[in-house]
Design an enzyme around this catalytic site. Sequence first.
Site, mmCIF file in Angstrom:
data_model
loop_
_atom_site.group_PDB
_atom_site.id
_atom_site.type_symbol
_atom_site.label_atom_id
_atom_site.label_comp_id
_atom_site.label_asym_id
_atom_site.label_seq_id
_atom_site.Cartn_x
_atom_site.Cartn_y
_atom_site.Cartn_z
ATOM 1 N N SER A 222 -74.871 44.023 -53.303
ATOM 2 C CA SER A 222 -75.999 44.903 -52.878
ATOM 3 C C SER A 222 -75.654 45.570 -51.648
ATOM 4 O O SER A 222 -74.373 46.349 -51.674
ATOM 5 C CB SER A 222 -77.081 43.920 -52.411
ATOM 6 N N GLU A 344 -82.749 44.529 -62.137
ATOM 7 C CA GLU A 344 -82.419 44.523 -60.697
ATOM 8 C C GLU A 344 -83.605 44.756 -59.762
ATOM 9 O O GLU A 344 -84.009 44.035 -58.977
ATOM 10 C CB GLU A 344 -81.492 45.738 -60.246
ATOM 11 N N HIS A 443 -81.971 41.132 -59.520
ATOM 12 C CA HIS A 443 -81.363 41.289 -58.370
ATOM 13 C C HIS A 443 -80.681 40.015 -57.482
ATOM 14 O O HIS A 443 -81.653 39.055 -57.477
ATOM 15 C CB HIS A 443 -82.027 42.282 -57.319
#
Length: 535
Positions: A222, A344, A443
């Site tokens: 990320s 995600e 995610h």
Amino acid sequence: MGRASTQALQSGPRARTMKERRTMTDRSAVGAPFVDLPAGRMRGGTEGGVAVFKGVPYAAPPVGELRWRPAQPHAGWTGVREAVEFGPSAPQPFIEGGDPVLGGHGFPPFDDDCLTLNVWTPAADDARRPVMVWIHGGGFVSGSGSLPYYSGETFARDGDIVVVTLNYRLGPLGYLYLGPGHGEPEPGNFWLTDQLAALRWVHENIAHFGGDPDNVTVAGQSGGALSTAALAGHPAAQGLVHRIILQSPPFGLALPDPAGCAERTDMFLKAVGVSDVEALRQVPWQRLVGATMALFGPCARWGYWPTPFLPVIDGITLSRHPVETLLCDGAADMDVMIGWTRDEANFHFALPGAGYESATRRQVLDRIADTFGDGAPEVYAAYERTRPGSRPVDVLMDLVSDELFRVPALQLAEGRAEMGRPVWAYQFDFATPAHQGRLGAAHCLELPFVFGNFDNWSGAPFLEGVESGVRQGLARSMHQAWISFVRDGRPDHPGLPQWPPYEAGSRSTMRFDSVVSAMDDLAGHSRLLHLGASR
């Protein structure tokens, strides 16, 4: 984000003072590992059969006049420094009771004296093992290299590699831009100066821990993946990074220039209640974190990933978007592994309370029009076809997943393939049953599989209900692939189907699910929809 704990922001449950941590003597540490560094002597501990050194300072404490200054060298110490406890995490919002996905992004103690790193190694000898430097994510406002999630023990033990995790400045202390427009001559991106200082520390010291300074893989997830890309192409990091792993990089973020930061900086100063930088330097970090919480609402846009702070393209510390550096200059020849999770955006948008369950078709069409203009109805229909029975919120989540993560990653893979540069791509497809299946392959979900340390994730709600046999099998495949890449730049290993690099003809992408397989053009729908049929 949830309600911040005022008590935690003020102090946090600190078992010892910083001075006590640094000078305490562990009388049970018979046979404990020692290293002699240019900065001084250090004693670590052992965990799971590997040596570990925690809370190692890699730069001077960024406090007082060094707040909002580039990272400076550490002065070193006298005597034997105890390195058996993690240093404090960077100041950040603390969600009382945890969050419903990860369970928590960072935990007390917090302190602005936070520039420390941690090293796991099979032995502090002269074996010159491959090195992996892990950079945590957290939306630029949270996270910690000291989280048990990111323990390097499994990688060190299973892969015979040296692992480094680090803390760096977050939120306003790391990302607030205070350039000439606010009376401050320094450039921005203090987080980046921290990470560069950590890489220099690794290059100069890691041989003392059994690592090879000429074989360093930087990996991040990320926001940490965006950091990894920034480091890979940075002139000051040339020779310090040799290959990179990019997990869910948010390359779709539009990063501001200094002018684009002005409004947000003014908003922050107003929230703190000061008007100039010198006054801001005197403000306790607890008030800075409180002001950060106040920015989430005004900075939020419907249908976009929420974050009040971003890296800045200041032309000094960062001259271009990090993804662009991976197609040119010194980073072009690096081995690169890049991937994303299938769903995600579910991390922020899928759960009740996020404000999107009741999204209407009109709202989502308007959001799509931000990108596709008059073509929004056709794009909406294209997303509906890929997910029969989808609701407007499902179309929105697929769009955001594509725009922010999947499509920019595909653009990078396509660009490097056209140049004949090595890149290996993957998509994490395993869907968690947690939260009635709403999260899907969200995610962050790949992280416990990559680290192969599920015991350390026992408090993470997004793993609830995952069947242990499937979990362990998928973790073996992923954990060993990461080890293989760190060791020699290729993720292939005997327990994995053949994983070819991403090339223009095949677009081979490894699909990580209960059954692992390499597929050609796995994300073809997203690629064609966003990049055009000619690619």
